[in-house]
Design a protein around this motif. Structure first.
Motif, PDB file in Angstrom:
ATOM      1  N   GLU A   1       0.723  -1.456   0.048  1.00 23.83           N
ATOM      2  CA  GLU A   1      -0.109  -0.092   0.464  1.00 23.83           C
ATOM      3  C   GLU A   1       1.301   1.289   0.100  1.00 23.83           C
ATOM      4  O   GLU A   1       0.228   1.930   0.177  1.00 23.83           O
ATOM      5  CB  GLU A   1      -1.191  -0.437   1.513  1.00 23.83           C
ATOM      6  CG  GLU A   1      -2.128  -0.869   1.052  1.00 23.83           C
ATOM      7  CD  GLU A   1      -2.733  -1.374   2.358  1.00 23.83           C
ATOM      8  OE1 GLU A   1      -3.814  -0.343   2.478  1.00 23.83           O
ATOM      9  OE2 GLU A   1      -3.087  -2.333   3.085  1.00 23.83           O
ATOM     10  N   THR A   2       1.696   1.458  -0.142  1.00 24.36           N
ATOM     11  CA  THR A   2       3.133   2.832  -0.025  1.00 24.36           C
ATOM     12  C   THR A   2       3.502   2.325  -1.417  1.00 24.36           C
ATOM     13  O   THR A   2       4.238   1.502  -1.854  1.00 24.36           O
ATOM     14  CB  THR A   2       4.516   2.235   1.087  1.00 24.36           C
ATOM     15  OG1 THR A   2       3.287   1.593   2.556  1.00 24.36           O
ATOM     16  CG2 THR A   2       4.716   3.425   0.857  1.00 24.36           C
ATOM     17  N   GLN A   3       3.885   3.487  -1.818  1.00 25.38           N
ATOM     18  CA  GLN A   3       4.444   3.892  -2.735  1.00 25.38           C
ATOM     19  C   GLN A   3       5.858   4.198  -2.876  1.00 25.38           C
ATOM     20  O   GLN A   3       6.073   4.930  -1.906  1.00 25.38           O
ATOM     21  CB  GLN A   3       4.095   5.197  -3.569  1.00 25.38           C
ATOM     22  CG  GLN A   3       5.173   5.720  -5.120  1.00 25.38           C
ATOM     23  CD  GLN A   3       4.367   7.023  -5.950  1.00 25.38           C
ATOM     24  OE1 GLN A   3       5.136   7.916  -5.498  1.00 25.38           O
ATOM     25  NE2 GLN A   3       3.947   6.808  -6.187  1.00 25.38           N
ATOM     26  N   ARG A   4       6.952   2.964  -3.302  1.00 28.00           N
ATOM     27  CA  ARG A   4       8.389   2.865  -2.788  1.00 28.00           C
ATOM     28  C   ARG A   4       9.292   3.393  -3.596  1.00 28.00           C
ATOM     29  O   ARG A   4      10.033   4.585  -3.497  1.00 28.00           O
ATOM     30  CB  ARG A   4       8.631   1.650  -3.008  1.00 28.00           C
ATOM     31  CG  ARG A   4       7.814   0.571  -2.016  1.00 28.00           C
ATOM     32  CD  ARG A   4       8.745  -0.398  -1.056  1.00 28.00           C
ATOM     33  NE  ARG A   4       8.787  -1.346  -2.547  1.00 28.00           N
ATOM     34  CZ  ARG A   4       9.806  -2.852  -2.368  1.00 28.00           C
ATOM     35  NH1 ARG A   4       9.830  -3.155  -1.169  1.00 28.00           N
ATOM     36  NH2 ARG A   4       9.510  -3.274  -3.478  1.00 28.00           N
ATOM     37  N   ASN A   5       8.928   4.105  -4.463  1.00 31.01           N
ATOM     38  CA  ASN A   5       9.556   4.775  -5.964  1.00 31.01           C
ATOM     39  C   ASN A   5       8.499   4.518  -6.804  1.00 31.01           C
ATOM     40  O   ASN A   5       7.661   4.229  -7.145  1.00 31.01           O
ATOM     41  CB  ASN A   5      11.053   3.993  -5.997  1.00 31.01           C
ATOM     42  CG  ASN A   5      10.657   2.275  -6.416  1.00 31.01           C
ATOM     43  OD1 ASN A   5      10.122   2.517  -7.802  1.00 31.01           O
ATOM     44  ND2 ASN A   5      10.787   0.704  -5.555  1.00 31.01           N
ATOM     45  N   LYS A   6       9.205   6.131  -7.690  1.00 31.47           N
ATOM     46  CA  LYS A   6       9.118   6.191  -9.488  1.00 31.47           C
ATOM     47  C   LYS A   6       9.568   6.549 -10.006  1.00 31.47           C
ATOM     48  O   LYS A   6      10.578   7.187  -9.997  1.00 31.47           O
ATOM     49  CB  LYS A   6       7.778   7.205  -9.222  1.00 31.47           C
ATOM     50  CG  LYS A   6       7.908   9.403  -8.339  1.00 31.47           C
ATOM     51  CD  LYS A   6       7.343   9.950  -7.289  1.00 31.47           C
ATOM     52  CE  LYS A   6       5.776  10.352  -8.617  1.00 31.47           C
ATOM     53  NZ  LYS A   6       6.696  10.939  -9.589  1.00 31.47           N
ATOM     54  N   GLY A   7       8.829   6.900 -11.365  1.00 33.19           N
ATOM     55  CA  GLY A   7      10.324   7.616 -12.515  1.00 33.19           C
ATOM     56  C   GLY A   7      10.029   8.694 -12.827  1.00 33.19           C
ATOM     57  O   GLY A   7       9.091   9.485 -12.166  1.00 33.19           O
ATOM     58  N   ASN A   8      10.220   9.512 -14.008  1.00 36.97           N
ATOM     59  CA  ASN A   8      10.271  10.473 -14.262  1.00 36.97           C
ATOM     60  C   ASN A   8       9.120  10.748 -15.396  1.00 36.97           C
ATOM     61  O   ASN A   8       8.905  11.216 -16.480  1.00 36.97           O
ATOM     62  CB  ASN A   8      11.596  10.970 -15.121  1.00 36.97           C
ATOM     63  CG  ASN A   8      12.570  10.053 -14.117  1.00 36.97           C
ATOM     64  OD1 ASN A   8      12.749  10.753 -13.266  1.00 36.97           O
ATOM     65  ND2 ASN A   8      13.413  10.072 -15.027  1.00 36.97           N
ATOM     66  N   PHE A   9       8.382  10.658 -14.960  1.00 44.41           N
ATOM     67  CA  PHE A   9       6.755  10.886 -15.564  1.00 44.41           C
ATOM     68  C   PHE A   9       6.119  11.784 -14.227  1.00 44.41           C
ATOM     69  O   PHE A   9       6.167  12.432 -13.019  1.00 44.41           O
ATOM     70  CB  PHE A   9       5.353  10.123 -15.336  1.00 44.41           C
ATOM     71  CG  PHE A   9       5.835   8.989 -16.337  1.00 44.41           C
ATOM     72  CD1 PHE A   9       7.209   7.987 -16.262  1.00 44.41           C
ATOM     73  CD2 PHE A   9       5.061   9.501 -18.013  1.00 44.41           C
ATOM     74  CE1 PHE A   9       7.050   7.108 -17.251  1.00 44.41           C
ATOM     75  CE2 PHE A   9       4.889   8.054 -18.632  1.00 44.41           C
ATOM     76  CZ  PHE A   9       6.106   7.143 -18.953  1.00 44.41           C
ATOM     77  N   PRO A  10       5.204  13.006 -14.770  1.00 50.87           N
ATOM     78  CA  PRO A  10       4.448  14.055 -14.855  1.00 50.87           C
ATOM     79  C   PRO A  10       3.408  13.618 -13.176  1.00 50.87           C
ATOM     80  O   PRO A  10       2.616  12.462 -13.733  1.00 50.87           O
ATOM     81  CB  PRO A  10       3.840  15.151 -15.696  1.00 50.87           C
ATOM     82  CG  PRO A  10       3.544  13.599 -17.074  1.00 50.87           C
ATOM     83  CD  PRO A  10       4.652  12.986 -16.413  1.00 50.87           C
ATOM     84  N   GLY A  11       3.198  14.908 -12.205  1.00 52.64           N
ATOM     85  CA  GLY A  11       1.964  14.955 -11.824  1.00 52.64           C
ATOM     86  C   GLY A  11       0.573  13.976 -11.466  1.00 52.64           C
ATOM     87  O   GLY A  11       0.118  13.522 -11.024  1.00 52.64           O
ATOM     88  N   ARG A  12       0.564  14.119 -12.992  1.00 55.03           N
ATOM     89  CA  ARG A  12      -0.636  13.823 -13.634  1.00 55.03           C
ATOM     90  C   ARG A  12      -0.894  12.069 -13.469  1.00 55.03           C
ATOM     91  O   ARG A  12      -1.730  11.712 -13.365  1.00 55.03           O
ATOM     92  CB  ARG A  12      -0.970  13.928 -15.243  1.00 55.03           C
ATOM     93  CG  ARG A  12      -0.427  15.480 -15.702  1.00 55.03           C
ATOM     94  CD  ARG A  12      -1.067  15.912 -17.027  1.00 55.03           C
ATOM     95  NE  ARG A  12       0.057  15.878 -17.676  1.00 55.03           N
ATOM     96  CZ  ARG A  12      -0.468  14.367 -19.312  1.00 55.03           C
ATOM     97  NH1 ARG A  12      -1.561  14.029 -18.449  1.00 55.03           N
ATOM     98  NH2 ARG A  12       0.681  13.382 -19.201  1.00 55.03           N
ATOM     99  N   PHE A  13       0.108  11.519 -13.516  1.00 52.60           N
ATOM    100  CA  PHE A  13       0.354  10.425 -13.706  1.00 52.60           C
ATOM    101  C   PHE A  13      -0.160   9.797 -11.705  1.00 52.60           C
ATOM    102  O   PHE A  13       1.149  10.120 -11.097  1.00 52.60           O
ATOM    103  CB  PHE A  13       1.766   9.102 -14.325  1.00 52.60           C
ATOM    104  CG  PHE A  13       1.184   9.608 -15.759  1.00 52.60           C
ATOM    105  CD1 PHE A  13       1.253  10.835 -16.115  1.00 52.60           C
ATOM    106  CD2 PHE A  13       0.548   8.346 -16.452  1.00 52.60           C
ATOM    107  CE1 PHE A  13       2.189  11.238 -18.110  1.00 52.60           C
ATOM    108  CE2 PHE A  13       0.651   8.363 -17.792  1.00 52.60           C
ATOM    109  CZ  PHE A  13       1.169   9.413 -18.081  1.00 52.60           C
TER     110      PHE A  13
END
Lengths: 112, 114
Positions: free
Chosen positions: B52-64
């Motif tokens: 249930e936790t976001q561990r990491n994210k790529g280089n996409f805008p906040g719209r995603f």
């Protein structure tokens, strides 16, 4: 930032010959390198992977080699068969909870 | 064991709209990752959720954005759709995460933005 470059983008080989796909990565701390195969219209599937404490791994006709010093790893397919035709993606990741970076893929054509 | 499923399989939206995609992982898998696949850019990592936790994210805008529920099912939302968001969106599940071993991909959701 992290980057994975994959070459070539397209590769055609005669059936029975070998195919080699190469990838380079930018983050020297990367330690897990999977390869995925995606057949036309299907989902990617893991075919082989290697960790940074190993230099080479083989599974039947498929092998992967890793050169940590040069920061590159390669996929080798021997005795290619028609069913090897697909797009192959390499990837690199730092830790088990880190983001994964994929190469842009290599479209492999096996010629009869 | 049932594989990873995604719904819907196809979506057509217009610019400015928002969309929600759903992913059901393999039973017992706590990690769900999302990817955007386009012909020119290959597979691009969007984000990963674990318990249930976001561990990491790529280089996409906040719209995603995304979320994960207690049963490990995950949703991805894209707001204010742009033409360039047209792509195949894949999710993948695994026991430990993107760097821990094999990821199992779903069939994808084909999003077309007009």
């Amino acid at each position: 930032g992290e980057n994975v470059e994959q070459h070539p983008s397209t590769l055609s080989v005669q059936e029975g010959d070998s195919a080699v796909i190469k990838c380079t990565y930018s983050d020297s701390a990367s330690n897990y390198f999977p390869w995925y195969k995606q057949e036309l219209g299907k989902r990617p599937q893991l075919i082989i992977d290697i960790r940074s404490n190993v230099g080479e791994k083989k599974d039947q006709r498929i092998a992967v080699t890793l050169n940590k010093t040069a920061k590159h790893f390669s996929l080798h397919i021997t005795e290619t068969q028609p069913e090897d035709s697909a797009v192959y993606f390499c990837a690199a990741t730092l830790n088990r909870d880190d983001k994964i970076i994929f190469g842009k893929g290599t479209r492999l054509h096996i010629l009869p | 064991k049932a594989g990873v499923t995604q719904t819907p399989r196809y979506l057509i939206k217009t610019r400015g709209q928002q969309v929600t995609l759903s992913c059901s992982p393999i039973s017992g898998h706590r990690s769900v990752s999302w990817y955007q696949q386009t012909p020119g850019q290959g597979l691009q990592f969007l984000f990963e959720y674990f318990s249930e936790t976001q561990r990491n994210k790529g280089n996409f805008p906040g719209r995603f954005s995304g979320r994960q529920f207690s049963n490990s099912r995950s949703e991805m939302n894209v707001s204010t759709l742009e033409l360039g968001d047209s792509a195949l969106y894949l999710c993948a599940s695994s026991k430990t995460g993107t760097g821990g071993g094999e990821q199992f991909f779903g069939p994808g959701t084909r999003l077309t933005v007009l």
